[in-house]
Design a protein around this motif. Structure first.
Motif, mmCIF file in Angstrom:
data_model
loop_
_atom_site.group_PDB
_atom_site.id
_atom_site.type_symbol
_atom_site.label_atom_id
_atom_site.label_comp_id
_atom_site.label_asym_id
_atom_site.label_seq_id
_atom_site.Cartn_x
_atom_site.Cartn_y
_atom_site.Cartn_z
ATOM 1 N N MET A 17 114.310 86.628 -119.402
ATOM 2 C CA MET A 17 113.230 86.065 -120.405
ATOM 3 C C MET A 17 112.880 84.223 -119.205
ATOM 4 O O MET A 17 111.593 83.781 -119.339
ATOM 5 N N ARG A 18 114.245 84.171 -118.967
ATOM 6 C CA ARG A 18 113.783 82.924 -117.790
ATOM 7 C C ARG A 18 112.809 83.017 -116.946
ATOM 8 O O ARG A 18 112.269 81.638 -117.032
ATOM 9 N N ARG A 19 113.150 84.085 -116.554
ATOM 10 C CA ARG A 19 111.989 84.471 -114.727
ATOM 11 C C ARG A 19 110.833 84.304 -115.641
ATOM 12 O O ARG A 19 109.754 83.428 -114.744
ATOM 13 N N LEU A 20 110.830 85.174 -116.588
ATOM 14 C CA LEU A 20 108.709 84.581 -117.114
ATOM 15 C C LEU A 20 108.425 84.077 -117.723
ATOM 16 O O LEU A 20 108.442 83.270 -117.896
ATOM 17 N N ALA A 21 109.867 83.144 -118.444
ATOM 18 C CA ALA A 21 109.182 81.626 -119.046
ATOM 19 C C ALA A 21 109.015 80.581 -117.850
ATOM 20 O O ALA A 21 108.024 79.924 -117.749
ATOM 21 N N ASP A 22 109.709 80.483 -116.173
ATOM 22 C CA ASP A 22 109.755 79.835 -115.380
ATOM 23 C C ASP A 22 108.445 80.563 -114.983
ATOM 24 O O ASP A 22 107.017 78.728 -115.049
#
Length: 207
Positions: A56-61
């Motif tokens: 989720m963090r990677r997609l948000a970034d």
């Protein structure tokens, strides 16, 4: 900006996230179930939850890098998963005491830090407080970056002037002139960019 809307399953996270998405010209709603389905990963062990948080963090970034507001909609049950996601703003949907998933109820821990706590469903239907906080953070961040950059730039200019002239008074004069001239130029530069909507976090004007 990364917004985390967290809480137990059935607490109203998705409802709020869908409403939040409509408030910005350029936003993406990252729904945890949809992400798990996309990656075919339904592992709800501790390792699986951490992997999901990292995903989720990677997609948000990626969304933020594209100039979008990333609205993450997932349980994020532990402090470790929240620290790993590292949101800019956290909304805790504390509208239910337990969900229908016993394993999630068991691992879920109330967050130590959050920006908003919604404890009834009426609040889940009102995204305005969160939107206002996003806009305020965006403005404050821009101001802080401008000020710190200007201080750094002026400091470097004064140091170079002193090294070249070996005159403290001259270095101070050059630094002061640099601060005034570049601050004025920055103001006009930002005024021009304010008219360009590309990559900006902008609230949709309700008609």
């Amino acid at each position: 900006m990364r917004i985390l809307v967290m809480g137990l399953p059935g607490s109203g996270k998705t409802t709020l996230c869908q409403k939040l998405k409509t408030q910005f010209e350029n936003a993406v709603h990252l729904n945890a179930d949809e992400i798990r389905e996309r990656f075919n990963d339904w592992d709800f062990s501790d390792e699986g939850r951490l992997r999901q948080s990292k995903r989720m963090r990677r997609l948000a970034d990626e969304a933020v890098a594209n100039g979008q507001v990333a609205i993450a909609d997932f349980v994020c049950p532990t402090e470790e998963t929240r620290e790993q996601f590292d949101p800019d703003l956290t909304v805790w949907m504390d509208t239910i005491d337990k969900s229908r998933y016993k394993d999630t109820n068991k691992v879920f821990r109330a967050p130590n830090h959050y920006d908003f706590k919604f404890d009834d469903w009426e609040q889940a239907n009102d995204p305005e407080p969160v939107v206002a906080a996003v806009m305020q953070q965006s403005t404050s961040r821009k101001i802080a970056k401008a000020v710190t950059w200007r201080i750094l730039g002026t400091g470097v200019m004064m140091l170079l002037a002193w090294l070249i002239t070996d005159d403290v008074a001259a270095a101070l004069s050059i630094g002061a002139a640099d601060l005034i001239v570049k601050s004025v130029l920055y103001y006009f530069h930002e005024s021009i960019w304010d008219k360009v909507k590309w990559g900006s976090i902008t609230k949709i004007q309700q008609r």
